[in-house]
Design a protein around this motif. Sequence first.
Motif, mmCIF file in Angstrom:
data_model
loop_
_atom_site.group_PDB
_atom_site.id
_atom_site.type_symbol
_atom_site.label_atom_id
_atom_site.label_comp_id
_atom_site.label_asym_id
_atom_site.label_seq_id
_atom_site.Cartn_x
_atom_site.Cartn_y
_atom_site.Cartn_z
ATOM 1 N N ALA C 295 0.831 -1.172 -0.121
ATOM 2 C CA ALA C 295 0.089 0.090 0.059
ATOM 3 C C ALA C 295 0.878 1.376 -0.127
ATOM 4 O O ALA C 295 0.173 2.400 0.352
ATOM 5 N N GLN C 296 1.948 1.141 -0.462
ATOM 6 C CA GLN C 296 2.757 2.252 -0.487
ATOM 7 C C GLN C 296 2.616 3.325 -1.474
ATOM 8 O O GLN C 296 1.807 2.762 -2.725
ATOM 9 N N GLY C 297 2.730 4.560 -1.571
ATOM 10 C CA GLY C 297 2.553 5.451 -2.383
ATOM 11 C C GLY C 297 3.374 5.626 -3.654
ATOM 12 O O GLY C 297 4.241 5.023 -3.551
ATOM 13 N N PRO C 298 3.227 6.371 -4.593
ATOM 14 C CA PRO C 298 3.835 6.684 -5.761
ATOM 15 C C PRO C 298 5.411 7.348 -5.038
ATOM 16 O O PRO C 298 5.494 8.149 -4.311
ATOM 17 N N GLU C 299 6.466 7.158 -5.869
ATOM 18 C CA GLU C 299 7.711 7.435 -5.838
ATOM 19 C C GLU C 299 8.178 7.997 -7.081
ATOM 20 O O GLU C 299 8.553 7.248 -7.863
ATOM 21 N N ARG C 300 7.954 9.383 -7.146
ATOM 22 C CA ARG C 300 8.176 9.762 -8.662
ATOM 23 C C ARG C 300 9.463 10.926 -8.941
ATOM 24 O O ARG C 300 9.528 11.806 -7.767
ATOM 25 N N THR C 337 -2.762 6.921 -14.271
ATOM 26 C CA THR C 337 -3.956 7.328 -15.335
ATOM 27 C C THR C 337 -4.925 8.272 -14.463
ATOM 28 O O THR C 337 -5.755 9.087 -14.981
ATOM 29 N N ASN C 338 -5.120 7.979 -13.283
ATOM 30 C CA ASN C 338 -6.010 8.628 -12.309
ATOM 31 C C ASN C 338 -5.639 10.227 -12.506
ATOM 32 O O ASN C 338 -6.586 10.968 -12.841
ATOM 33 N N PRO C 339 -4.482 10.584 -12.514
ATOM 34 C CA PRO C 339 -4.153 12.215 -12.386
ATOM 35 C C PRO C 339 -4.629 12.584 -13.875
ATOM 36 O O PRO C 339 -5.001 13.820 -14.000
ATOM 37 N N LEU C 340 -4.684 11.838 -15.019
ATOM 38 C CA LEU C 340 -5.068 12.488 -16.206
ATOM 39 C C LEU C 340 -6.619 13.054 -16.364
ATOM 40 O O LEU C 340 -6.860 13.795 -17.223
ATOM 41 N N SER C 341 -7.036 12.737 -15.243
ATOM 42 C CA SER C 341 -8.498 13.136 -15.179
ATOM 43 C C SER C 341 -8.575 14.632 -14.757
ATOM 44 O O SER C 341 -9.497 15.441 -14.976
ATOM 45 N N GLN C 342 -7.495 15.119 -14.231
ATOM 46 C CA GLN C 342 -7.548 16.779 -13.835
ATOM 47 C C GLN C 342 -6.192 17.240 -13.910
ATOM 48 O O GLN C 342 -5.748 18.109 -13.214
ATOM 49 N N ILE C 343 -5.320 16.941 -14.955
ATOM 50 C CA ILE C 343 -3.851 17.084 -15.007
ATOM 51 C C ILE C 343 -3.612 18.555 -15.086
ATOM 52 O O ILE C 343 -2.706 18.869 -14.714
ATOM 53 N N LYS C 363 11.422 -3.168 -3.849
ATOM 54 C CA LYS C 363 10.731 -2.469 -2.580
ATOM 55 C C LYS C 363 9.489 -3.138 -2.528
ATOM 56 O O LYS C 363 8.980 -3.653 -3.715
ATOM 57 N N ASN C 364 8.516 -3.004 -1.479
ATOM 58 C CA ASN C 364 7.234 -3.441 -1.428
ATOM 59 C C ASN C 364 6.535 -2.575 -2.442
ATOM 60 O O ASN C 364 6.801 -1.264 -2.672
ATOM 61 N N GLN C 365 5.465 -3.173 -3.156
ATOM 62 C CA GLN C 365 4.674 -2.360 -4.015
ATOM 63 C C GLN C 365 4.003 -1.313 -3.896
ATOM 64 O O GLN C 365 3.529 -1.237 -2.581
ATOM 65 N N GLN C 366 3.591 -0.429 -4.621
ATOM 66 C CA GLN C 366 2.614 0.526 -4.656
ATOM 67 C C GLN C 366 1.101 -0.071 -4.545
ATOM 68 O O GLN C 366 0.773 -0.922 -5.130
ATOM 69 N N GLY C 367 0.432 0.553 -3.707
ATOM 70 C CA GLY C 367 -1.195 0.240 -3.967
ATOM 71 C C GLY C 367 -1.719 1.754 -4.377
ATOM 72 O O GLY C 367 -1.161 2.249 -5.334
ATOM 73 N N VAL C 368 -2.805 2.169 -3.603
ATOM 74 C CA VAL C 368 -3.330 3.500 -3.917
ATOM 75 C C VAL C 368 -3.390 4.261 -2.488
ATOM 76 O O VAL C 368 -4.005 3.757 -1.658
ATOM 77 N N PHE C 369 -2.948 5.216 -2.176
ATOM 78 C CA PHE C 369 -2.900 6.288 -1.333
ATOM 79 C C PHE C 369 -3.619 7.589 -1.669
ATOM 80 O O PHE C 369 -3.338 8.061 -2.548
ATOM 81 N N ARG C 370 -4.623 7.898 -0.766
ATOM 82 C CA ARG C 370 -5.533 9.094 -0.873
ATOM 83 C C ARG C 370 -5.229 9.999 -1.746
ATOM 84 O O ARG C 370 -4.096 10.652 -1.497
ATOM 85 N N GLY C 371 -5.824 9.876 -2.852
ATOM 86 C CA GLY C 371 -4.991 10.992 -3.963
ATOM 87 C C GLY C 371 -4.637 10.179 -5.311
ATOM 88 O O GLY C 371 -4.979 10.758 -6.377
ATOM 89 N N GLY C 373 -2.338 9.291 -6.672
ATOM 90 C CA GLY C 373 -1.508 9.779 -7.773
ATOM 91 C C GLY C 373 -1.692 11.279 -8.073
ATOM 92 O O GLY C 373 -1.048 11.921 -8.794
ATOM 93 N N ALA C 374 -3.105 11.645 -8.089
ATOM 94 C CA ALA C 374 -3.432 12.989 -8.460
ATOM 95 C C ALA C 374 -2.968 13.947 -7.364
ATOM 96 O O ALA C 374 -2.760 14.795 -7.626
ATOM 97 N N ASP C 375 -2.719 13.465 -6.208
ATOM 98 C CA ASP C 375 -2.203 14.243 -5.187
ATOM 99 C C ASP C 375 -0.624 14.682 -5.765
ATOM 100 O O ASP C 375 -0.285 15.932 -5.400
ATOM 101 N N VAL C 376 -0.061 13.611 -6.373
ATOM 102 C CA VAL C 376 1.401 14.178 -6.839
ATOM 103 C C VAL C 376 1.359 15.136 -8.059
ATOM 104 O O VAL C 376 1.974 16.238 -7.865
ATOM 105 N N THR C 377 0.522 15.008 -8.902
ATOM 106 C CA THR C 377 0.363 15.964 -10.247
ATOM 107 C C THR C 377 -0.099 17.292 -9.497
ATOM 108 O O THR C 377 0.237 18.304 -10.236
#
Lengths: 291, 168, 806
Positions: C295-300, C337-343, C363-371, C373-377
Motif C-alpha cells: 500500500a505504499q504511494g507513488p515515488e516519482r 492514469t488517475n491524474p489524467l482526469s485533472q492534470i 521495494k514493497n509495491q505501490q497500492g493506492v494512497f488517498r489521492g 497519484g493525482a495528489d502528486v500531479t
Amino acid sequence: MKPPAFAYRRAGSVAEAVAALSEAPGRARLLAGGQTLVQELAARTTTVDTLVDIDTLPGLDHVVIEPTVVRVGALCRIATLERHAELADALPALVDSAARVAHPAIRNRGTIGGNVAHADPASGIPPVLLALDGEVVLVGPAGERTVPATEFFTGYRQTAAASDEIITEVRFARTGPRSGSAFAEISRRARGWGLAGACTAVRLDGSGAIEHLRIGLLALAPTARRAEAAERAGIGRRPEAATAAELAELAVADLEEIPSDRTASATLRRSLGRVSVRRALTLSFARALGG
Amino acid sequence: MEAQDSGALELVELRVNGVGRRVGVEPRRLLVDVLREDLGLTGTNVGCSQGVCGSCTVLVDGATVRSCLMLAVQAHGRDVVTVEGLADGAAMHPVQQAFLDAQAQQCGFCTPGFLATAVELVERDTQPSETEIREALAGNVCRCTGYEHIVDAVIRAAEAQAETREAG
Amino acid sequence: MTDTTTGTGTITHSTRYVGADLPRKEDPALVRGSVVYVDDVQLPGMLHAAVLRSPHAHARIVSIDTSEARALPGVHAVLTGEEALDHIGPLARFCAEEVVEHAIAVGKVRYHGEAVVAVAAESRYVAEDALAKVRVEYEPLPVVTDVVSATAEGAPLVHENLESNVVYHHEFAFGDVEGDFAGAAHIVRRELRWPRATAAPMETNGAVVKYDPATGRMDVWSNTNLLNFGAWVMSATLRVAPHMLNFHPMAVGGSFGSKHFLAKQVAIAGALAKATGCPVKFMEDRADNLLASDAQGPERQHVAELALDADGTFRSLRIRLLDDYGAYFMLAIAGNTNPLSQIVGPYRIRSVSYDVSAVLTNKNQQGVFRGAGADVTNWVLERLVDAAADELGFDPIDLRRRNLIQPDQFPYKIPTGNSYDSGNYPAVLARALELADIDHWRAEQERAREQGRYIGIGIATAQQRSTYYASEFWFHNVGAPAPFTTTAESVRLRIGPTGGVTATLFTPSWGNSQETVTAQLIAAELGVDPAGIAVDLAPTMHGLPSAGPGGSRMTVMLSGAITGAARKLREKIFQIAAHRLEASVDDLELRDGVVSVRGTDSQMTLADIGMQAYWQSVNLPPGMESGLEATFTYDPPFFSLPNDERTDLGNFYPIVGHGCHVVVVEVDPETGQIDFLRYVAVHDHGTVVNPRSLEGQIRGGIAQGIGIALYEQVAYDSVGQNLAGSLDEYVLPGAPDVPRVEIAFVETPSPWTAHGVKGGGEGGRMIAPPAVTRAVEDALLPFGARFDALPIRREDVVELCAGESA
C-alpha cells in the motif's frame, strides 16, 4: 510482535532481586515499569531467561530533599517527579526533564531507575545526572556502592552497573544559593525522542559572576556526556545572553561523535544542540539571578 | 519466591471495570491481549505493539498505561478501566459525551485510547490550555481526524469538569 | 425546501437533512468500543497466523527447513510459498504484463519484508515462537533500490521473465504540445521529486477465513474493500468459486486507499484455513504493515515544464516521469492514469504531454494512497505555477486567477478528454483570500523579517476529482484484457409494517460516515427522522453490486442509489395511498413521512402504508406484491469510453471538486521548526450532506498532507533495507503538529448527480502539500530556498540557512 517465553519471579526485596540476578548472570533481567523492556521483548530484539519483577518492590520510590542533595528512589515514577511541587523548587531541571519524557502513559509507568539503567543517549535523565553532579547507588552481591554519574555512562546503552546489581537510588547535588538549573530539548515531532538536548546548572558568586557551571548533553554522543570545555570557559563570565550564545557554540563545537542517521544528521543535531544549550543556559541564568 | 518455569501460568487477580476477575496467564502475555482475548473486552485496540501509537491506552489505578507495554502479570492486584467501563449503563461518561458532541471520531480505532488519555487529563487539570491539551494528546496518534475535533471534545470535557467542580 | 415534480406525485425534498450537521450514527458504538473490527472477530477453534519475512531485498530462496517449527506444540500448519500453492493461486493483478505475485514468495524474494513462510498456531505468541524455529537459506542477489539503478545498463532484473525493469512506458499526448511549447514566450522547468509514503492507518490489514470443505463455502471477515467485485478477483487466488465466497463487510480502522485491494492477507489466512481445516486469523502487526502491506504511494522523479505566453497565460504542460513501483505491479499504472482526469488543474491549459515510465525495484509495491497519484500531479503543477511566478516576476495569486477556468465554461472538457462538471474557481479563491486576510499576513511577514524572523505564505488552487470509474484501470493498454466499465453501488431500502426504515449497504465502513450520510439522504427523500433509520451492512452472498469506498465516491454513489431506491419505494407508496384514499396519484404529495391528498385532510403516514403493505394484502391494489422494499444499483453517471488511439480518454472522472488552501507558517532557521500561524481551506464539493463530517475528512486529509510535506518518508537504504519499520521511524503528525483549519464551503452542485453532491474525502490530502511546501519556501526565500523535493525535513531547513549565512 509478542514476547518469547521466559521464567518470571516477583522480588519482594532488594536482597531477593539481587539474589535472583546472581543466580543467572546476564540471563536474568530486572523489570520495573517495562516501558523499554516490554517493547524489546515484544519485538524479540531482546531475549531473557528470567524476568525479575521489581515493579511493586516497596521502599524505593522516595523523593527526599536535603540541603545539599536530593535523593530519589530508583522506582520513583517519572510522572511523580513531573508533578512534585517541592522538587520543582529545589531542582527545576529534573522536573523539566521528567515532564518531557515521552507521553503521560509512559511517564506513569516508567521509573527513574529504568531510565538511567537503559542509558539511551536520547534519554532525558542522564544529562540531568551529569549536570547536577549526580551519583548512582547500586546494590549487588558484594553490597552497596556509589558511582559518580561521570563514571556511570560508559558507552552506547552501556553503564557501570553489573548484571547482578540493582540501582536503588539516584542522587543529585544541590549547589546552594544563587544557583539555577534548567533542561531544554528539541524533538522531531512533539514529545518524540529528543534529537538533541541539554541540562545546565550554574552557580554565581557574590559579584554575580559564574563560579560553577555544568552542561550535560543529550543525543549528541553515543551516550550522555558533559561539555567540559564550555564549562571551563564559563567560569568568571557574566550570566547574560552573549555568554549563553558563546558557551552554546563552544559546547557543540568539539563534538566528534554526534550520532548521524536517518533520524537526524550530525549537522542538524549540532544546531539543535547549540540552541538547546543556549536555551537551558538562559533559563539557568534567570533562575540563578532569582527569577 | 521461586522462579516459575517459562510456560507455567501465573494467577492474576485484578478488578476490571469494577468487577473482580481471575485469570491464569503465561507471564509473557501482554495486558492488552489478556483484556481482549481472555476477558472479552475488545474495545481496546492494538495499533502498533511498539508503545508508540497510544491506541491501547487504558487506565490502571486511575493512571493511563499503554496496555501493550504492560505484562498482564503486572496488573495483579490492580484496578483496570477500559473503554467499556467508562459509561454507566446508558449514561455516557462526560468525556464520551463530549467526544460525541464534537464529532471527534471517524473510524474510531484510536478513540478508546484517546478517551483514556482525555479522562486522565480532565480529571487532573482544571483549566488546560489548548496547547497543553495538544501536548497531553501527543502520544495518541490519529490518522483520520487531524485532531481538531478531538481537541474540541477535550476542551468541552474540561469545561464541563470545571463546572462540576465548582458546583460540587 | 425544493419541490420536484416527477409525474408520479409531488415530492418535497426536505433540505433540513441535506446540509445539516447531524450527529453521526456510527459514533455511539465507537465511543463505547463496541464496534467490531477484524481483530475482534473470534470464532470457535480459530487459529492465529504469523508470517516470516525476508531480511533480504532480493534473494533466491535456496532451502527452507520448517521441521522444528512444525514440531512445536500448538502449531497446526507451516506453509512455504511452494506448499501454499497446494491451496491458493497467485494474486490477481490489473496489469497486462506478466508480473506474477504470490502471497508467500515462491522461488525468490523481491523486497525486504516479503513473506517467506506462514504459520497457523493456537496463539499469535506460539506462531511467532514457531517462526523463530524456521531456517531459511538465501542466496542474496544484487539489489536495485531506485529508478536510476533499476534502469541502468545491465541492471539486475526484479522479474527475470521480463526484459527490463521498465515494465511500462507510454507518452500520453493531448493537443499540440510541441506547437504550444514552440510558440511560448516562457518555459518554466523543474525537476521535482515526490517521496514514497504509506497510508499507515491505525488499524492494520487482516483477515479471518473459515473454509468448509463439506460445502465448498469460504467465509471471510476482512477489512478489505474487495467485497462484491472482489469475490471474482479473489476467486482464482483462493480457488473457491465466486458464488461460494462470502465476504463480511467490517468496520474498518481507516484505509485511505491502503485496504482497497487487500488480497494478500486474505490469501494467507485462506491458505492456512484450508491447510488446517480450522478458521484462521491473520492480523498484520505494525511491522508487517509498514514492510509489506502493498500500500505504499507513488515515488516519482519528474522533469516538468510549463509553457506560458508573455502575459502569463498558461499554454501547455509537459511532464516526463519515472515512477518507482516496487517489486510488483498489481494496479498497473492506475496511479498515473488517475491524474489524467485533472492534470491541467483548475487552469485553461490547452495541451498536455504525460510521459510515464513504470520501473520495478526491490521495494514493497505501490497500492493506492488517498489521492491515487493525482495528489502528486497537483503538487507538480502548483510547483510549476509558483516557479513561473518567481522566475517571471508575476504575483502568484494573480497568475493563478488569470488562468482559472471561468464559471460560464462548465461542463469543461480538458485536453485529456475528461470533463469537469461544475465549479466556480474564482469564487473559491476570493473566499480563501478574504478569510485568510492575506494583506495582514504580508504585513506581518515584513515586520517579522525586520526582527530576523521568517514567516511564509503559501497558496494552492487545485482539483479533487471524485467517484472513480473503471476505465482508469485499463485504458493505458490498448487492447486491454479486462476492459470492465462497471463500478456500481447498491442500496436496499425497506419500510417496515410500523413505518421503520432499514437501509442495507454492501460496502465496508472506512470511518467515512456512510451510515450517517445514508440516513440523511433517506431522510431527505422520505422525510423520516434520520435518527430512526437503521443501517446495516450485508455480506456478499446476500449482496448486490458494490465497489465500496475509495476515490471519494461513496457520497455520490449512495446519493444515486438511495434516490433510485427511494423513487421505486415512493411509486409503491403512492399507489397504495392512491388506492386507499381513493385519489389520483397526481393529487398526492409526500412531505415529512406523510402522504396526503393535496388541499385536503385526507392522509396516511408511512406507518399506515407499511401496515397495509405487510399485513393487509386485501387492501392493496390488485396484483401488487406484498411488502415495501426496493433495491437500486446505481452506475456513476456520464461515463464514456476512450478512443482507440487514447488521444481522448473519455469521461472517466467527471465529478470534480476543487479547493484553495492558504497557509501561513513561521520557520526557525536554527532548529528547522515549522509552526503554523494560519490555515484556511475553502473547498467546493457540490452539495454538502453533512458539513461537520466532511470538515473532519478535510482536516484529516490536511494532516496527512502536512505529513508528507514535512515528516513522512518510506526510505530504503542502498541494500534495500526498509528503514521505516516502526512508527518511531515512519513519523506521523501528532496533535501539536497539526494546526486548526478554518474551512468554508462554496457549493456548485453537480448537474449530473443526485442532490448535486460530489465526493470530498481526498481533497485535504490532495491540496495541502503544495500550499505547505510553498509556505515554507516563501519563508526562506531570503536564504534562496527552493524545495523541489519532499519531505522538507529540519535538516533541509537548517543546512540551507546555515549555508546561506556562512
